[in-house]
Design a protein around this motif. Sequence first.
Motif, PDB file in Angstrom:
ATOM      1  N   UNK A 230      11.339  12.085  -4.915  1.00 54.70           N
ATOM      2  CA  UNK A 230      12.147  10.871  -4.839  1.00 54.70           C
ATOM      3  C   UNK A 230      12.232  10.312  -6.245  1.00 54.70           C
ATOM      4  N   UNK A 231      12.764   9.088  -6.400  1.00 49.95           N
ATOM      5  CA  UNK A 231      12.795   8.465  -7.724  1.00 49.95           C
ATOM      6  C   UNK A 231      12.824   6.949  -7.575  1.00 49.95           C
ATOM      7  N   UNK A 232      12.390   6.265  -8.629  1.00 52.38           N
ATOM      8  CA  UNK A 232      12.384   4.804  -8.646  1.00 52.38           C
ATOM      9  C   UNK A 232      13.472   4.242  -9.552  1.00 52.38           C
ATOM     10  N   UNK A 280       7.794   0.656  -3.026  1.00 56.75           N
ATOM     11  CA  UNK A 280       6.932   1.454  -2.163  1.00 56.75           C
ATOM     12  C   UNK A 280       7.459   2.878  -2.055  1.00 56.75           C
ATOM     13  N   UNK A 281       6.540   3.834  -2.078  1.00 51.34           N
ATOM     14  CA  UNK A 281       6.881   5.243  -1.890  1.00 51.34           C
ATOM     15  C   UNK A 281       6.479   5.625  -0.471  1.00 51.34           C
ATOM     16  N   UNK A 282       7.460   5.935   0.361  1.00 53.31           N
ATOM     17  CA  UNK A 282       7.193   6.348   1.740  1.00 53.31           C
ATOM     18  C   UNK A 282       7.012   7.862   1.750  1.00 53.31           C
ATOM     19  N   UNK A 283       5.963   8.326   2.410  1.00 58.09           N
ATOM     20  CA  UNK A 283       5.643   9.752   2.406  1.00 58.09           C
ATOM     21  C   UNK A 283       5.303  10.241   3.799  1.00 58.09           C
ATOM     22  N   UNK A 289       2.087  12.963  12.597  1.00 65.82           N
ATOM     23  CA  UNK A 289       3.163  12.050  12.978  1.00 65.82           C
ATOM     24  C   UNK A 289       3.066  10.746  12.195  1.00 65.82           C
ATOM     25  N   UNK A 290       2.526  10.819  10.998  1.00 64.57           N
ATOM     26  CA  UNK A 290       2.265   9.625  10.203  1.00 64.57           C
ATOM     27  C   UNK A 290       3.145   9.575   8.957  1.00 64.57           C
ATOM     28  N   UNK A 291       3.671   8.382   8.690  1.00 70.56           N
ATOM     29  CA  UNK A 291       4.329   8.074   7.422  1.00 70.56           C
ATOM     30  C   UNK A 291       3.516   6.967   6.763  1.00 70.56           C
ATOM     31  N   UNK A 292       3.220   7.119   5.475  1.00 71.10           N
ATOM     32  CA  UNK A 292       2.501   6.070   4.747  1.00 71.10           C
ATOM     33  C   UNK A 292       3.419   5.494   3.673  1.00 71.10           C
ATOM     34  N   UNK A 293       3.243   4.195   3.405  1.00 70.25           N
ATOM     35  CA  UNK A 293       3.992   3.512   2.352  1.00 70.25           C
ATOM     36  C   UNK A 293       3.006   3.141   1.247  1.00 70.25           C
ATOM     37  N   UNK A 294       3.284   3.614   0.027  1.00 73.74           N
ATOM     38  CA  UNK A 294       2.326   3.594  -1.078  1.00 73.74           C
ATOM     39  C   UNK A 294       2.835   2.688  -2.194  1.00 73.74           C
ATOM     40  N   UNK A 295       1.978   1.830  -2.701  1.00 70.26           N
ATOM     41  CA  UNK A 295       2.302   1.005  -3.857  1.00 70.26           C
ATOM     42  C   UNK A 295       2.417   1.905  -5.084  1.00 70.26           C
ATOM     43  N   UNK A 296       3.592   1.926  -5.715  1.00 66.33           N
ATOM     44  CA  UNK A 296       3.815   2.858  -6.819  1.00 66.33           C
ATOM     45  C   UNK A 296       2.959   2.554  -8.044  1.00 66.33           C
ATOM     46  N   UNK A 299      -1.252   3.085  -6.206  1.00 64.41           N
ATOM     47  CA  UNK A 299      -1.590   4.187  -5.318  1.00 64.41           C
ATOM     48  C   UNK A 299      -2.191   3.744  -3.999  1.00 64.41           C
ATOM     49  N   UNK A 300      -2.280   2.421  -3.759  1.00 60.36           N
ATOM     50  CA  UNK A 300      -2.846   1.927  -2.500  1.00 60.36           C
ATOM     51  C   UNK A 300      -1.859   2.127  -1.349  1.00 60.36           C
ATOM     52  N   UNK A 301      -2.367   2.517  -0.190  1.00 63.84           N
ATOM     53  CA  UNK A 301      -1.543   2.632   1.012  1.00 63.84           C
ATOM     54  C   UNK A 301      -1.380   1.238   1.600  1.00 63.84           C
ATOM     55  N   UNK A 302      -0.142   0.749   1.631  1.00 64.84           N
ATOM     56  CA  UNK A 302       0.133  -0.613   2.102  1.00 64.84           C
ATOM     57  C   UNK A 302       0.526  -0.641   3.579  1.00 64.84           C
ATOM     58  N   UNK A 303       1.175   0.430   4.052  1.00 65.13           N
ATOM     59  CA  UNK A 303       1.617   0.506   5.446  1.00 65.13           C
ATOM     60  C   UNK A 303       1.316   1.899   5.986  1.00 65.13           C
ATOM     61  N   UNK A 304       1.105   1.969   7.286  1.00 62.64           N
ATOM     62  CA  UNK A 304       0.961   3.248   7.969  1.00 62.64           C
ATOM     63  C   UNK A 304       1.800   3.195   9.246  1.00 62.64           C
ATOM     64  N   UNK A 305       2.707   4.148   9.391  1.00 64.71           N
ATOM     65  CA  UNK A 305       3.671   4.134  10.491  1.00 64.71           C
ATOM     66  C   UNK A 305       3.380   5.306  11.426  1.00 64.71           C
TER      67      UNK A 305
END
Length: 353
Positions: A230-232, A280-283, A289-296, A299-305
């Motif tokens: 991806x890119x910012x 946020x970087x969604x991965x 079945x998990x997507x995580x949202x990462x503070x660019x 590197x902290x995981x802010x959300x877990x879907x």
Amino acid sequence: MRKLIFILALVALATSCQSGKKEQSMPTKQIETGRLKVQLKSGNSLQYGDSIVIGFVSSEKIDSLQVFVNSKKEDAKVSGNNLCIATKQMTVGQKSITIEAFVGAQKRLYGYALLNLKSDIAPQMFKYKVVKQQKHNEQYYTQGLEFDGADLYEGTGLEGVSALYKVDAKTYKVLKVVDLPSNLFGEGISIMGNKIYQLTWRSQIGFIYNKQTFEQLGTFNYGTEGWGLTNNGKHLIMSDGTEHLYFIDTATMQEVRRIEVMNNQQSVQLLNELEYVDGLIYANVYCSNTIVAIDEKTGRVMKQIDMSGLSDQMKANNRIDVLNGIAYRHDTKQWFVTGKLWPSMFEVEFVKQ
């Protein structure tokens, strides 16, 4: 007589050259080095925001010292035989600390420590709501999925069938395609300006295309596996199936920084397909079945879907593979997800639990 003068001149020249070589090879005075005893008084497992406190012991009087964390020089407050390092400006993950102490001008002492810096917050937990289920080509082994305005682009994998597609998002009609060489396994894609970038898995080669024509403009290399991309808006961001994300300068195609991804318990590995939205970087986490949202920045995981049950909404298909493919349409603020060999793509909303 002339012969004698010539011989004497050669001897003088040889002596001069040997003398010069001796002068050039004279050893310089070496700086002595030794070990500095250190102790992690704050422990070897900390949370982001905690201070790193290190005690050090030396039988010699230390005149000054400097501290490096993962080879980067950091400010440290020194009080007696203790030093304190703030972590608020750091990324999370494994930290290698080097203390370099100076005793006079000719001696240096080195001390080393290792610690793990975890996130200071538990990720916010989300589930999903399906807004719409629509067509996806079940032949596509999805590795990269990205919107550019209303245009949808997809990179696919597997040797012999890897390709880059531009498709109609509603009908999945192919509007443009370029195939990769049959020996390459395609991976993630990302669009910056008028260029599309595409990774390959283990070949350590990526491709650059003209967005309008799909003409290949060049290639680039990287020293790890290629997974998601991806890119910012400034740098490409690449995953390699580990807990690391790599930031790449598109002018040089060289890595300029990296982050390690961690939640408040441990590192998060198997990071795969990526999407960047608002810092946020969604991965996709591979084989889950998990997507995580990462503070660019940290590197902290802010959300877990939790995307569990999404594949159950498709008709029975024994060929479907794992969830992989997350795309955000910035102009309409819509999220879309799919998977490898899935016959459907889903517009979804993420709902906080």
